[in-house]
Scaffold this active site. Sequence first.
Site, short mmCIF file in Angstrom:
data_model
loop_
_atom_site.label_atom_id
_atom_site.label_comp_id
_atom_site.label_asym_id
_atom_site.label_seq_id
_atom_site.Cartn_x
_atom_site.Cartn_y
_atom_site.Cartn_z
N SER A 200 -15.06 21.73 1.76
CA SER A 200 -13.94 21.15 1.02
C SER A 200 -12.82 20.75 1.97
O SER A 200 -12.19 19.70 1.79
CB SER A 200 -13.42 22.15 -0.02
OG SER A 200 -12.88 23.29 0.62
N ARG A 204 -12.12 16.81 1.91
CA ARG A 204 -10.85 16.43 1.28
C ARG A 204 -10.08 15.49 2.21
O ARG A 204 -9.65 14.41 1.82
CB ARG A 204 -9.99 17.65 0.98
CG ARG A 204 -8.65 17.30 0.35
CD ARG A 204 -7.77 18.51 0.14
NE ARG A 204 -8.43 19.53 -0.67
CZ ARG A 204 -8.91 20.66 -0.19
NH1 ARG A 204 -8.78 20.92 1.09
NH2 ARG A 204 -9.49 21.51 -0.97
N ASN A 208 -9.68 11.38 1.52
CA ASN A 208 -8.37 10.78 1.33
C ASN A 208 -8.10 9.67 2.32
O ASN A 208 -7.62 8.60 1.97
CB ASN A 208 -7.29 11.86 1.48
CG ASN A 208 -6.98 12.53 0.15
OD1 ASN A 208 -6.28 11.98 -0.67
ND2 ASN A 208 -7.55 13.70 -0.05
#
Lengths: 269, 157
Positions: A200, A204, A208
Amino acid sequence: MSAESGAAKTPAEYVSHHLMHLTSNHDAGFVTMSNWHIDTLFFSTVLGLVFLTLFRLAAVRATSGVPGKLQNFVEIIIEFVDNSVKDSFKGDRSFLAPFALTIFCWVFLWNCMDLVPVDLLPLFGEHVLGLHALRVVPSADMSATFALSLSVFFFIFWYSFKSKGVVGFAKEFLTHPFGAKLLPFNIILNTVEYLAKPLSLALRLFGNLYAGELIFILIALLPWWAQVIPGMGWMIFHILVVTLQAFIFMTLTIVYLSMANENHDAEHH
Amino acid sequence: MQASIPSIVGQMIVFAIFVWFTMKFVWPPITKALDERQKRIADGLAAAEKGQKALTEASSRSDEALKAARITAQEIVAAANKQATQLVEQARAEAESEKKRIVEAGHAEVVRELTQAKDALRQQVGELAIAGASKILKREINAGAHAELISELAAKV
Protein backbone atom coordinates in the site's frame (compact mmCIF):
# COMPACT_ATOMS: atom_id res chain seq x y z
CA MET A 1 4.58 22.25 -25.71
CA SER A 2 3.09 19.39 -27.61
CA ALA A 3 3.05 20.97 -31.06
CA GLU A 4 6.55 20.03 -32.08
CA SER A 5 6.81 16.48 -30.80
CA GLY A 6 3.11 15.83 -31.27
CA ALA A 7 3.19 16.76 -34.97
CA ALA A 8 4.90 13.59 -36.08
CA LYS A 9 3.11 11.34 -33.58
CA THR A 10 -0.44 10.31 -32.90
CA PRO A 11 -1.72 11.16 -29.41
CA ALA A 12 -1.42 7.50 -28.40
CA GLU A 13 2.21 7.40 -29.49
CA TYR A 14 2.89 10.68 -27.69
CA VAL A 15 1.43 9.36 -24.43
CA SER A 16 3.09 5.97 -24.56
CA HIS A 17 6.42 7.57 -25.44
CA HIS A 18 6.10 9.75 -22.36
CA LEU A 19 5.46 6.70 -20.21
CA MET A 20 8.61 4.91 -21.44
CA HIS A 21 11.65 4.77 -19.25
CA LEU A 22 15.21 5.42 -20.28
CA THR A 23 16.32 1.82 -19.88
CA SER A 24 19.46 -0.17 -20.27
CA ASN A 25 17.84 -2.73 -22.61
CA HIS A 26 14.51 -3.45 -24.31
CA ASP A 27 13.01 -5.92 -21.87
CA ALA A 28 9.40 -4.79 -21.74
CA GLY A 29 8.05 -7.22 -19.11
CA PHE A 30 5.99 -6.00 -16.16
CA VAL A 31 8.72 -7.18 -13.82
CA THR A 32 12.22 -7.17 -15.22
CA MET A 33 15.33 -8.71 -13.75
CA SER A 34 17.82 -7.09 -16.10
CA ASN A 35 16.44 -3.77 -17.23
CA TRP A 36 17.80 -0.72 -15.35
CA HIS A 37 15.65 2.38 -15.15
CA ILE A 38 18.48 4.80 -15.67
CA ASP A 39 16.30 7.93 -15.60
CA THR A 40 14.67 7.04 -12.28
CA LEU A 41 18.01 6.20 -10.68
CA PHE A 42 19.61 9.33 -12.06
CA PHE A 43 16.92 11.79 -11.03
CA SER A 44 16.28 10.23 -7.63
CA THR A 45 19.98 10.24 -6.81
CA VAL A 46 20.43 13.82 -7.97
CA LEU A 47 17.40 14.93 -5.96
CA GLY A 48 18.68 13.04 -2.95
CA LEU A 49 22.02 14.82 -3.29
CA VAL A 50 20.19 18.15 -3.53
CA PHE A 51 18.45 17.34 -0.25
CA LEU A 52 21.65 16.18 1.47
CA THR A 53 23.69 19.14 0.23
CA LEU A 54 21.12 21.65 1.40
CA PHE A 55 20.70 20.06 4.80
CA ARG A 56 24.38 19.35 5.26
CA LEU A 57 25.12 23.01 4.50
CA ALA A 58 22.63 24.05 7.17
CA ALA A 59 24.09 21.49 9.59
CA VAL A 60 27.64 22.72 9.10
CA ARG A 61 26.62 26.31 9.69
CA ALA A 62 24.18 25.42 12.47
CA THR A 63 24.38 27.77 15.40
CA SER A 64 22.51 27.90 18.66
CA GLY A 65 22.44 31.68 18.27
CA VAL A 66 20.33 33.56 15.75
CA PRO A 67 19.71 31.17 12.83
CA GLY A 68 19.94 32.24 9.20
CA LYS A 69 17.21 31.71 6.62
CA LEU A 70 18.48 28.32 5.47
CA GLN A 71 18.93 27.08 9.02
CA ASN A 72 15.46 28.32 9.93
CA PHE A 73 13.95 26.44 7.00
CA VAL A 74 15.85 23.25 7.80
CA GLU A 75 15.02 23.53 11.49
CA ILE A 76 11.31 23.88 10.75
CA ILE A 77 11.36 20.66 8.73
CA ILE A 78 13.48 18.81 11.27
CA GLU A 79 11.31 19.87 14.19
CA PHE A 80 8.20 18.92 12.24
CA VAL A 81 9.57 15.45 11.49
CA ASP A 82 10.96 15.02 15.00
CA ASN A 83 7.59 15.92 16.53
CA SER A 84 5.79 13.51 14.20
CA VAL A 85 8.14 10.74 15.31
CA LYS A 86 7.94 11.75 18.97
CA ASP A 87 4.14 11.62 18.92
CA SER A 88 3.90 7.92 18.09
CA PHE A 89 7.31 6.34 18.56
CA LYS A 90 8.38 5.55 22.11
CA GLY A 91 12.05 4.79 22.15
CA ASP A 92 15.39 5.98 20.81
CA ARG A 93 14.72 8.26 17.85
CA SER A 94 18.32 8.57 16.68
CA PHE A 95 17.66 6.25 13.76
CA LEU A 96 13.95 6.60 13.02
CA ALA A 97 13.86 10.40 12.97
CA PRO A 98 16.62 10.84 10.34
CA PHE A 99 15.07 7.91 8.45
CA ALA A 100 11.69 9.65 8.37
CA LEU A 101 13.33 12.95 7.43
CA THR A 102 15.13 11.36 4.50
CA ILE A 103 11.92 9.75 3.30
CA PHE A 104 9.90 12.97 3.61
CA CYS A 105 12.38 15.22 1.84
CA TRP A 106 13.36 12.72 -0.80
CA VAL A 107 9.80 11.80 -1.72
CA PHE A 108 8.83 15.46 -1.68
CA LEU A 109 11.58 16.29 -4.15
CA TRP A 110 10.65 13.30 -6.34
CA ASN A 111 7.05 14.48 -6.40
CA CYS A 112 8.15 18.04 -7.18
CA MET A 113 9.56 16.78 -10.48
CA ASP A 114 5.93 16.38 -11.51
CA LEU A 115 5.66 20.17 -11.53
CA VAL A 116 8.34 20.50 -14.21
CA PRO A 117 6.64 20.87 -17.62
CA VAL A 118 6.20 17.34 -18.99
CA ASP A 119 7.97 17.95 -22.27
CA LEU A 120 10.83 20.12 -21.06
CA LEU A 121 13.38 17.57 -19.90
CA PRO A 122 12.39 14.78 -22.36
CA LEU A 123 12.80 17.21 -25.29
CA PHE A 124 16.14 18.36 -23.93
CA GLY A 125 17.18 14.72 -23.55
CA GLU A 126 16.01 13.81 -27.00
CA HIS A 127 17.46 16.73 -28.95
CA VAL A 128 20.56 17.60 -26.95
CA LEU A 129 21.61 14.31 -25.37
CA GLY A 130 20.05 11.96 -27.92
CA LEU A 131 18.09 9.93 -25.37
CA HIS A 132 15.29 7.78 -26.79
CA ALA A 133 13.04 8.32 -23.76
CA LEU A 134 13.12 10.05 -20.42
CA ARG A 135 10.87 10.01 -17.37
CA VAL A 136 11.71 12.61 -14.80
CA VAL A 137 9.38 11.78 -11.90
CA PRO A 138 11.00 9.03 -9.80
CA SER A 139 7.87 8.49 -7.70
CA ALA A 140 5.88 7.73 -10.87
CA ASP A 141 8.09 4.65 -11.23
CA MET A 142 7.23 1.58 -9.14
CA SER A 143 10.93 0.76 -8.85
CA ALA A 144 11.53 3.87 -6.76
CA THR A 145 8.46 3.62 -4.58
CA PHE A 146 8.98 -0.09 -3.92
CA ALA A 147 12.61 0.53 -3.05
CA LEU A 148 11.44 2.81 -0.26
CA SER A 149 8.57 0.66 0.91
CA LEU A 150 10.71 -2.51 0.93
CA SER A 151 13.30 -0.67 3.02
CA VAL A 152 10.53 0.24 5.42
CA PHE A 153 9.36 -3.39 5.30
CA PHE A 154 12.86 -4.53 6.27
CA PHE A 155 12.89 -2.17 9.26
CA ILE A 156 9.43 -3.35 10.35
CA PHE A 157 11.03 -6.76 10.91
CA TRP A 158 14.14 -5.21 12.37
CA TYR A 159 12.16 -3.34 15.05
CA SER A 160 9.87 -6.33 15.65
CA PHE A 161 12.83 -8.63 16.25
CA LYS A 162 14.50 -6.04 18.44
CA SER A 163 11.51 -5.47 20.68
CA LYS A 164 10.08 -8.99 20.85
CA GLY A 165 12.96 -11.20 19.82
CA VAL A 166 12.69 -13.63 16.89
CA VAL A 167 10.81 -16.17 19.02
CA GLY A 168 8.43 -13.58 20.41
CA PHE A 169 7.76 -12.30 16.92
CA ALA A 170 7.10 -15.81 15.61
CA LYS A 171 4.78 -16.50 18.53
CA GLU A 172 2.82 -13.34 17.90
CA PHE A 173 2.70 -14.06 14.17
CA LEU A 174 1.29 -17.54 14.78
CA THR A 175 -1.09 -16.91 17.69
CA HIS A 176 -2.37 -13.40 17.11
CA PRO A 177 -5.16 -12.33 16.89
CA PHE A 178 -7.32 -15.49 17.15
CA GLY A 179 -5.26 -17.60 19.55
CA ALA A 180 -3.22 -20.77 19.04
CA LYS A 181 -6.23 -22.93 18.06
CA LEU A 182 -6.87 -20.99 14.86
CA LEU A 183 -3.24 -20.99 13.77
CA PRO A 184 -3.82 -21.16 9.99
CA PHE A 185 -6.13 -18.17 10.08
CA ASN A 186 -3.59 -16.26 12.11
CA ILE A 187 -0.93 -17.00 9.53
CA ILE A 188 -3.16 -15.93 6.63
CA LEU A 189 -4.30 -12.75 8.36
CA ASN A 190 -0.84 -11.73 9.51
CA THR A 191 0.71 -12.46 6.14
CA VAL A 192 -1.87 -10.29 4.43
CA GLU A 193 -1.38 -7.59 7.05
CA TYR A 194 2.39 -7.56 6.70
CA LEU A 195 2.32 -7.66 2.89
CA ALA A 196 -0.29 -4.92 2.74
CA LYS A 197 2.06 -2.46 4.38
CA PRO A 198 4.83 -2.23 1.77
CA LEU A 199 2.35 -2.77 -1.07
CA SER A 200 0.00 0.00 0.00
CA LEU A 201 2.89 2.36 0.78
CA ALA A 202 4.50 1.89 -2.63
CA LEU A 203 1.33 1.73 -4.71
CA ARG A 204 -0.34 4.73 -3.07
CA LEU A 205 2.60 6.99 -3.87
CA PHE A 206 3.13 5.48 -7.30
CA GLY A 207 -0.57 5.66 -8.21
CA ASN A 208 -0.97 9.27 -7.20
CA LEU A 209 2.08 10.52 -9.02
CA TYR A 210 1.61 8.29 -12.06
CA ALA A 211 -1.93 9.56 -12.43
CA GLY A 212 -0.77 13.12 -11.90
CA GLU A 213 1.87 12.78 -14.58
CA LEU A 214 -0.60 11.19 -16.96
CA ILE A 215 -3.05 14.08 -16.56
CA PHE A 216 -0.24 16.53 -17.30
CA ILE A 217 0.60 14.55 -20.44
CA LEU A 218 -3.05 14.59 -21.51
CA ILE A 219 -3.27 18.34 -20.87
CA ALA A 220 -0.15 18.74 -23.04
CA LEU A 221 -2.07 17.10 -25.91
CA LEU A 222 -4.57 19.98 -25.97
CA PRO A 223 -4.06 22.93 -28.33
CA TRP A 224 -1.74 25.47 -26.71
CA TRP A 225 -4.49 28.02 -25.95
CA ALA A 226 -6.60 25.43 -24.14
CA GLN A 227 -3.75 24.20 -21.92
CA VAL A 228 -3.47 27.23 -19.65
CA ILE A 229 -6.57 26.84 -17.48
CA PRO A 230 -6.54 23.04 -16.90
CA GLY A 231 -2.76 23.03 -16.67
CA MET A 232 -2.79 25.72 -14.01
CA GLY A 233 -5.65 24.09 -12.10
CA TRP A 234 -4.01 20.68 -12.08
CA MET A 235 -0.67 22.25 -11.16
CA ILE A 236 -2.14 24.06 -8.15
CA PHE A 237 -3.96 20.93 -7.06
CA HIS A 238 -0.74 19.02 -7.50
CA ILE A 239 1.15 21.24 -5.09
CA LEU A 240 -1.17 19.75 -2.48
CA VAL A 241 -0.72 16.19 -3.75
CA VAL A 242 3.07 16.51 -3.86
CA THR A 243 3.29 17.59 -0.22
CA LEU A 244 0.51 15.36 1.02
CA GLN A 245 1.89 12.18 -0.49
CA ALA A 246 5.34 12.83 0.94
CA PHE A 247 3.76 13.49 4.33
CA ILE A 248 1.58 10.36 4.14
CA PHE A 249 4.53 8.18 3.21
CA MET A 250 6.54 9.52 6.14
CA THR A 251 3.69 9.28 8.63
CA LEU A 252 2.80 5.72 7.70
CA THR A 253 6.45 4.73 7.93
CA ILE A 254 6.56 6.14 11.45
CA VAL A 255 3.30 4.43 12.38
CA TYR A 256 4.37 1.04 11.02
CA LEU A 257 7.74 1.17 12.74
CA SER A 258 6.15 2.38 15.99
CA MET A 259 3.77 -0.57 15.88
CA ALA A 260 6.66 -2.93 15.23
CA ASN A 261 8.57 -1.43 18.14
CA GLU A 262 5.78 -1.97 20.64
CA ASN A 263 6.16 -5.04 22.78
CA HIS A 264 2.67 -6.34 23.50
CA ASP A 265 3.89 -9.01 25.91
CA ALA A 266 5.79 -6.50 28.00
CA GLU A 267 2.69 -4.35 28.28
CA HIS A 268 0.52 -7.17 29.57
CA HIS A 269 2.87 -8.26 32.35
CA MET B 1 4.69 0.61 -16.48
CA GLN B 2 7.40 -1.67 -15.33
CA ALA B 3 8.97 -2.70 -12.04
CA SER B 4 12.69 -3.12 -12.46
CA ILE B 5 14.29 -5.34 -9.84
CA PRO B 6 17.85 -4.03 -10.39
CA SER B 7 16.54 -0.49 -10.12
CA ILE B 8 14.75 -1.34 -6.88
CA VAL B 9 17.89 -2.85 -5.40
CA GLY B 10 20.05 0.03 -6.60
CA GLN B 11 17.55 2.51 -5.27
CA MET B 12 17.50 0.77 -1.89
CA ILE B 13 21.28 0.96 -1.67
CA VAL B 14 21.20 4.67 -2.52
CA PHE B 15 18.46 5.14 0.05
CA ALA B 16 20.49 3.34 2.71
CA ILE B 17 23.47 5.59 2.01
CA PHE B 18 21.30 8.70 2.17
CA VAL B 19 19.75 7.62 5.47
CA TRP B 20 23.19 6.87 6.89
CA PHE B 21 24.44 10.30 5.81
CA THR B 22 21.41 12.07 7.24
CA MET B 23 21.74 10.16 10.49
CA LYS B 24 25.46 10.87 10.82
CA PHE B 25 25.98 14.34 9.37
CA VAL B 26 22.67 16.17 9.15
CA TRP B 27 20.47 15.26 12.09
CA PRO B 28 22.87 15.51 15.07
CA PRO B 29 24.33 19.01 14.43
CA ILE B 30 20.94 20.57 13.83
CA THR B 31 19.16 18.96 16.77
CA LYS B 32 22.17 19.87 18.91
CA ALA B 33 21.86 23.51 17.85
CA LEU B 34 18.12 23.37 18.55
CA ASP B 35 18.64 21.92 22.02
CA GLU B 36 21.35 24.45 22.82
CA ARG B 37 19.15 27.31 21.69
CA GLN B 38 16.29 25.96 23.76
CA LYS B 39 18.57 25.84 26.79
CA ARG B 40 19.87 29.34 26.13
CA ILE B 41 16.37 30.73 25.85
CA ALA B 42 15.34 28.96 29.05
CA ASP B 43 18.42 30.31 30.83
CA GLY B 44 17.75 33.79 29.50
CA LEU B 45 14.16 33.71 30.68
CA ALA B 46 15.23 32.48 34.11
CA ALA B 47 17.85 35.23 34.33
CA ALA B 48 15.27 37.83 33.29
CA GLU B 49 12.92 36.61 35.99
CA LYS B 50 15.70 36.73 38.55
CA GLY B 51 16.60 40.25 37.45
CA GLN B 52 12.98 41.31 37.73
CA LYS B 53 12.80 39.95 41.26
CA ALA B 54 16.07 41.69 42.21
CA LEU B 55 14.74 44.91 40.73
CA THR B 56 11.55 44.70 42.78
CA GLU B 57 13.57 43.99 45.90
CA ALA B 58 15.97 46.86 45.27
CA SER B 59 13.16 49.30 44.56
CA SER B 60 11.35 48.36 47.77
CA ARG B 61 14.63 48.72 49.64
CA SER B 62 15.24 52.15 48.13
CA ASP B 63 11.69 53.16 49.03
CA GLU B 64 12.38 52.23 52.63
CA ALA B 65 15.67 54.11 52.66
CA LEU B 66 13.94 57.15 51.17
CA LYS B 67 11.24 57.03 53.81
CA ALA B 68 13.82 56.79 56.59
CA ALA B 69 15.82 59.65 55.09
CA ARG B 70 12.68 61.78 54.90
CA ILE B 71 11.92 61.13 58.57
CA THR B 72 15.51 61.99 59.57
CA ALA B 73 15.37 65.17 57.51
CA GLN B 74 12.13 66.18 59.20
CA GLU B 75 13.69 65.57 62.59
CA ILE B 76 16.74 67.62 61.67
CA VAL B 77 14.61 70.50 60.39
CA ALA B 78 12.50 70.45 63.55
CA ALA B 79 15.59 70.46 65.77
CA ALA B 80 17.11 73.31 63.77
CA ASN B 81 13.88 75.31 64.04
CA LYS B 82 13.80 74.78 67.76
CA GLN B 83 17.41 75.82 68.11
CA ALA B 84 16.84 78.93 66.02
CA THR B 85 13.87 79.94 68.15
CA GLN B 86 15.94 79.39 71.26
CA LEU B 87 18.76 81.53 69.87
CA VAL B 88 16.36 84.32 68.97
CA GLU B 89 14.75 84.16 72.41
CA GLN B 90 18.13 84.21 74.10
CA ALA B 91 19.31 87.15 71.98
CA ARG B 92 16.09 89.00 72.71
CA ALA B 93 16.50 88.45 76.45
CA GLU B 94 20.08 89.57 76.34
CA ALA B 95 19.20 92.68 74.38
CA GLU B 96 16.38 93.39 76.79
CA SER B 97 18.66 93.20 79.83
CA GLU B 98 21.33 95.26 78.06
CA LYS B 99 18.75 97.92 77.30
CA LYS B 100 17.63 97.93 80.89
CA ARG B 101 21.20 98.20 82.09
CA ILE B 102 21.99 101.08 79.72
CA VAL B 103 18.80 102.91 80.65
CA GLU B 104 19.54 102.41 84.35
CA ALA B 105 23.11 103.59 83.95
CA GLY B 106 21.88 106.68 82.07
CA HIS B 107 19.33 107.34 84.74
CA ALA B 108 21.94 107.05 87.52
CA GLU B 109 24.24 109.44 85.66
CA VAL B 110 21.44 111.94 85.27
CA VAL B 111 20.63 111.69 88.99
CA ARG B 112 24.25 112.02 89.95
CA GLU B 113 24.81 115.03 87.69
CA LEU B 114 21.63 116.60 89.01
CA THR B 115 22.83 116.18 92.60
CA GLN B 116 26.24 117.56 91.68
CA ALA B 117 24.64 120.51 89.95
CA LYS B 118 22.38 121.11 92.95
CA ASP B 119 25.37 120.99 95.31
CA ALA B 120 27.35 123.36 93.14
CA LEU B 121 24.36 125.62 92.83
CA ARG B 122 23.77 125.55 96.59
CA GLN B 123 27.41 126.36 97.15
CA GLN B 124 27.32 129.19 94.67
CA VAL B 125 24.01 130.53 96.09
CA GLY B 126 25.53 130.47 99.61
CA GLU B 127 28.61 132.25 98.43
CA LEU B 128 26.52 134.65 96.48
CA ALA B 129 24.31 135.31 99.47
CA ILE B 130 27.30 135.77 101.68
CA ALA B 131 28.87 138.05 99.15
CA GLY B 132 25.63 140.01 98.81
CA ALA B 133 25.05 140.11 102.52
CA SER B 134 28.62 140.94 103.25
CA LYS B 135 28.42 143.77 100.81
CA ILE B 136 25.25 145.03 102.51
CA LEU B 137 26.49 144.48 105.98
CA LYS B 138 29.95 145.69 105.33
CA ARG B 139 28.80 148.94 106.24
CA GLU B 140 26.63 148.08 109.23
CA ILE B 141 28.03 144.93 110.83
CA ASN B 142 31.24 143.15 110.77
CA ALA B 143 31.55 139.72 109.32
CA GLY B 144 32.73 138.16 112.52
CA ALA B 145 29.66 139.14 114.51
CA HIS B 146 27.19 137.84 112.04
CA ALA B 147 28.96 134.70 110.59
CA GLU B 148 26.69 132.37 112.47
CA LEU B 149 23.65 133.96 110.97
CA ILE B 150 25.07 133.86 107.47
CA SER B 151 25.97 130.13 107.46
CA GLU B 152 22.49 129.43 108.88
CA LEU B 153 21.08 131.29 105.90
CA ALA B 154 23.33 129.46 103.42
CA ALA B 155 22.18 126.09 104.77
CA LYS B 156 18.55 127.07 104.21
CA VAL B 157 19.09 127.89 100.52
